[in-house]
Scaffold this motif. Sequence first.
Motif, PDB file in Angstrom:
ATOM      1  N   HIS A 236     -22.775  61.345  -1.708  1.00 64.85           N
ATOM      2  CA  HIS A 236     -23.198  60.002  -1.259  1.00 64.85           C
ATOM      3  C   HIS A 236     -22.421  59.090  -1.921  1.00 64.85           C
ATOM      4  CE1 HIS A 236     -26.809  61.698   0.648  1.00 64.85           C
ATOM      5  NE2 HIS A 236     -26.847  62.693  -0.445  1.00 64.85           N
ATOM      6  N   LEU A 237     -21.511  59.388  -2.772  1.00 67.12           N
ATOM      7  CA  LEU A 237     -20.673  58.392  -3.390  1.00 67.12           C
ATOM      8  C   LEU A 237     -19.204  58.294  -2.758  1.00 67.12           C
ATOM      9  CD1 LEU A 237     -21.665  58.999  -7.334  1.00 67.12           C
ATOM     10  CD2 LEU A 237     -21.877  56.802  -6.055  1.00 67.12           C
ATOM     11  N   MET A 238     -19.004  59.124  -1.686  1.00 68.28           N
ATOM     12  CA  MET A 238     -17.822  59.220  -1.044  1.00 68.28           C
ATOM     13  C   MET A 238     -17.725  58.715   0.272  1.00 68.28           C
ATOM     14  SD  MET A 238     -16.601  61.094  -3.532  1.00 68.28           S
ATOM     15  CE  MET A 238     -14.795  61.334  -2.582  1.00 68.28           C
ATOM     16  N   PRO A 239     -16.535  58.241   0.564  1.00 62.03           N
ATOM     17  CA  PRO A 239     -16.289  57.685   1.940  1.00 62.03           C
ATOM     18  C   PRO A 239     -16.431  58.474   2.910  1.00 62.03           C
ATOM     19  CG  PRO A 239     -14.285  57.789   0.728  1.00 62.03           C
ATOM     20  CD  PRO A 239     -15.267  58.158  -0.395  1.00 62.03           C
ATOM     21  N   LYS A 240     -16.289  58.294   4.211  1.00 63.11           N
ATOM     22  CA  LYS A 240     -16.374  59.150   5.274  1.00 63.11           C
ATOM     23  C   LYS A 240     -15.390  60.435   5.180  1.00 63.11           C
ATOM     24  CE  LYS A 240     -16.785  59.592  10.185  1.00 63.11           C
ATOM     25  NZ  LYS A 240     -16.832  58.651  11.698  1.00 63.11           N
ATOM     26  N   LEU A 241     -14.300  59.996   4.682  1.00 61.33           N
ATOM     27  CA  LEU A 241     -13.147  61.150   4.549  1.00 61.33           C
ATOM     28  C   LEU A 241     -12.652  61.101   3.319  1.00 61.33           C
ATOM     29  CD1 LEU A 241     -11.484  60.740   8.144  1.00 61.33           C
ATOM     30  CD2 LEU A 241     -13.087  62.406   7.523  1.00 61.33           C
ATOM     31  N   PHE A 242     -12.296  62.067   2.749  1.00 58.56           N
ATOM     32  CA  PHE A 242     -11.983  62.227   1.372  1.00 58.56           C
ATOM     33  C   PHE A 242     -11.006  63.666   1.107  1.00 58.56           C
ATOM     34  CE2 PHE A 242     -16.270  63.564   1.836  1.00 58.56           C
ATOM     35  CZ  PHE A 242     -16.323  64.832   1.307  1.00 58.56           C
ATOM     36  N   THR A 243     -10.260  63.476   0.046  1.00 58.14           N
ATOM     37  CA  THR A 243      -9.653  64.686  -0.353  1.00 58.14           C
ATOM     38  C   THR A 243     -10.406  65.409  -1.441  1.00 58.14           C
ATOM     39  OG1 THR A 243      -8.533  63.786  -2.274  1.00 58.14           O
ATOM     40  CG2 THR A 243      -7.494  63.508  -0.074  1.00 58.14           C
ATOM     41  N   LEU A 244     -10.139  66.637  -1.356  1.00 57.74           N
ATOM     42  CA  LEU A 244     -11.119  67.543  -2.555  1.00 57.74           C
ATOM     43  C   LEU A 244     -10.650  67.078  -3.950  1.00 57.74           C
ATOM     44  CD1 LEU A 244     -10.845  71.087  -1.161  1.00 57.74           C
ATOM     45  CD2 LEU A 244     -12.821  69.591  -0.978  1.00 57.74           C
ATOM     46  N   THR A 245      -9.460  66.561  -4.108  1.00 61.44           N
ATOM     47  CA  THR A 245      -9.109  65.957  -5.494  1.00 61.44           C
ATOM     48  C   THR A 245      -9.898  64.950  -5.645  1.00 61.44           C
ATOM     49  OG1 THR A 245      -6.746  66.738  -5.146  1.00 61.44           O
ATOM     50  CG2 THR A 245      -7.138  65.023  -6.918  1.00 61.44           C
ATOM     51  N   GLU A 246     -10.028  63.975  -4.761  1.00 64.63           N
ATOM     52  CA  GLU A 246     -10.595  62.826  -5.041  1.00 64.63           C
ATOM     53  C   GLU A 246     -12.214  63.277  -5.453  1.00 64.63           C
ATOM     54  OE1 GLU A 246      -8.564  59.333  -2.144  1.00 64.63           O
ATOM     55  OE2 GLU A 246      -9.991  60.966  -1.433  1.00 64.63           O
ATOM     56  N   LEU A 247     -12.697  64.207  -4.440  1.00 65.66           N
ATOM     57  CA  LEU A 247     -14.354  64.474  -4.746  1.00 65.66           C
ATOM     58  C   LEU A 247     -14.335  65.304  -6.364  1.00 65.66           C
ATOM     59  CD1 LEU A 247     -17.070  65.109  -3.861  1.00 65.66           C
ATOM     60  CD2 LEU A 247     -16.240  67.162  -2.801  1.00 65.66           C
ATOM     61  N   GLN A 248     -13.327  66.154  -6.688  1.00 58.93           N
ATOM     62  CA  GLN A 248     -13.477  66.438  -8.004  1.00 58.93           C
ATOM     63  C   GLN A 248     -13.288  65.483  -8.890  1.00 58.93           C
ATOM     64  OE1 GLN A 248     -10.535  69.841  -8.874  1.00 58.93           O
ATOM     65  NE2 GLN A 248     -10.678  69.546 -10.969  1.00 58.93           N
ATOM     66  N   GLN A 249     -12.564  64.306  -8.945  1.00 62.12           N
ATOM     67  CA  GLN A 249     -12.684  63.413  -9.554  1.00 62.12           C
ATOM     68  C   GLN A 249     -13.879  62.482  -9.756  1.00 62.12           C
ATOM     69  OE1 GLN A 249      -9.382  60.987  -7.911  1.00 62.12           O
ATOM     70  NE2 GLN A 249      -7.980  61.483  -9.781  1.00 62.12           N
ATOM     71  N   VAL A 250     -14.569  62.476  -8.965  1.00 59.60           N
ATOM     72  CA  VAL A 250     -15.934  61.921  -8.841  1.00 59.60           C
ATOM     73  C   VAL A 250     -16.843  62.923  -9.817  1.00 59.60           C
ATOM     74  CG1 VAL A 250     -17.999  61.379  -7.437  1.00 59.60           C
ATOM     75  CG2 VAL A 250     -15.796  60.622  -6.780  1.00 59.60           C
ATOM     76  N   TYR A 251     -16.801  64.160  -9.409  1.00 63.55           N
ATOM     77  CA  TYR A 251     -17.691  64.991 -10.163  1.00 63.55           C
ATOM     78  C   TYR A 251     -17.326  64.896 -11.852  1.00 63.55           C
ATOM     79  CZ  TYR A 251     -20.117  67.827  -6.760  1.00 63.55           C
ATOM     80  OH  TYR A 251     -20.784  68.387  -5.678  1.00 63.55           O
ATOM     81  N   GLU A 252     -16.009  64.846 -12.165  1.00 66.23           N
ATOM     82  CA  GLU A 252     -15.699  64.576 -13.453  1.00 66.23           C
ATOM     83  C   GLU A 252     -16.155  63.406 -14.307  1.00 66.23           C
ATOM     84  OE1 GLU A 252     -11.688  67.382 -13.195  1.00 66.23           O
ATOM     85  OE2 GLU A 252     -11.309  65.355 -13.041  1.00 66.23           O
ATOM     86  N   VAL A 253     -15.981  62.258 -13.348  1.00 68.93           N
ATOM     87  CA  VAL A 253     -16.344  61.156 -14.056  1.00 68.93           C
ATOM     88  C   VAL A 253     -18.011  60.982 -14.041  1.00 68.93           C
ATOM     89  CG1 VAL A 253     -16.645  59.525 -12.073  1.00 68.93           C
ATOM     90  CG2 VAL A 253     -15.717  58.585 -14.064  1.00 68.93           C
ATOM     91  N   ILE A 254     -18.675  61.576 -13.346  1.00 70.81           N
ATOM     92  CA  ILE A 254     -20.136  61.537 -13.540  1.00 70.81           C
ATOM     93  C   ILE A 254     -20.447  62.563 -14.893  1.00 70.81           C
ATOM     94  CG2 ILE A 254     -22.280  62.452 -12.302  1.00 70.81           C
ATOM     95  CD1 ILE A 254     -21.277  61.846  -9.713  1.00 70.81           C
ATOM     96  N   LEU A 255     -19.768  63.671 -14.744  1.00 73.95           N
ATOM     97  CA  LEU A 255     -19.979  64.817 -15.839  1.00 73.95           C
ATOM     98  C   LEU A 255     -19.395  64.282 -16.898  1.00 73.95           C
ATOM     99  CD1 LEU A 255     -20.008  68.013 -13.742  1.00 73.95           C
ATOM    100  CD2 LEU A 255     -21.842  66.773 -14.678  1.00 73.95           C
ATOM    101  N   ASP A 256     -18.475  63.446 -16.997  1.00 75.16           N
ATOM    102  CA  ASP A 256     -17.607  63.188 -18.439  1.00 75.16           C
ATOM    103  C   ASP A 256     -16.769  64.277 -18.734  1.00 75.16           C
ATOM    104  OD1 ASP A 256     -16.405  61.304 -20.250  1.00 75.16           O
ATOM    105  OD2 ASP A 256     -17.998  61.525 -21.560  1.00 75.16           O
ATOM    106  N   LYS A 257     -16.412  65.057 -18.103  1.00 74.56           N
ATOM    107  CA  LYS A 257     -15.575  66.225 -18.641  1.00 74.56           C
ATOM    108  C   LYS A 257     -14.441  66.825 -17.242  1.00 74.56           C
ATOM    109  CE  LYS A 257     -19.049  69.960 -17.280  1.00 74.56           C
ATOM    110  NZ  LYS A 257     -19.814  71.076 -17.902  1.00 74.56           N
TER     111      LYS A 257
END
Length: 298
Positions: A236-257
């Motif tokens: 729900h924080l992502m735009p309509k289209l995104f790369t898997l690297t961008e999605l992984q960055q979002v997970y990492e910034v949320i989890l701080d790891k």
Amino acid sequence: MDVRDRDGLTEREFLERYSAGDYERPSVAADMVIFTVTDEEEDNYRKLPEKELRVLLIQRGGHPYLGRWALPGGFVRPTETTEQAAQRELSEETGVDNVYLEQLYTFSDIGRDPRTWVMSCSYMALIDAGKVQVRAGDDAANAAWFKVAYRLLGEGKELLKDGGYVRTQQHELRLVSEHGELTAIVERAQTVTETASCTSYRVVSNDGLAFDHAKIIAYAIERLRGKVNYTDIALHLMPKLFTLTELQQVYEVILDKELLKAAFRRKVADLVAETDHYTENAGHRPSRLYRRNLEELR
């Protein structure tokens, strides 16, 4: 046949005589923890920009806490539910609606608002940064996105006489924007006994935030971190289209790891779907773009 109570009154007669003024009533506010993820500025165009988790804060334009930063929100009107009030505040502050919204908790500590008895029914919203148009309300001096850092400082455990225990953790909440830096120490205490378990939060120190909003933000961050591990909430924080690297960055910034690439891609495989689109003009090899797998969204 009318049912009568111990005083011999029917329900209609009881309601006619009932006086709401016999009981003191609280005001109810809907406070919003609005998260987004933005790209950190990067000088090297060939390098992927880092992601930053941000929260929207409003600088108060009046008493109490004049000049301090607070969560956007307002009092619930007599003609609306708390969720409707939250949706209204979200639309007024960001210009968007139809986004992810969930209720967090009702904060009702005595004295949390110096004006009167105010209970806060808090909500968390997740927004794609590209859709937001931030604007301060009539009673606010300013509105800004603050970069969020929430890190563990220390923890302890105390045994109780009945065999239970209390586990405490202290976290530092640090919020940074062009307007300055806000900090708070928030303690989370989990009490466990044979028959029950409960968790409470306490603001140990606070510099710059109004009311008990440091506690509400901490609660929201922990809710977000918990749900990102077993739901699709990060999408729900992502735009309509995104790369898997961008999605992984979002997970990492949320989890701080940092996360292992292969394990992460296995984790999200069912949550995303490939498209025929690729990144363009990114200064590096084109990457396939993905979208949310709507069949798996929950």
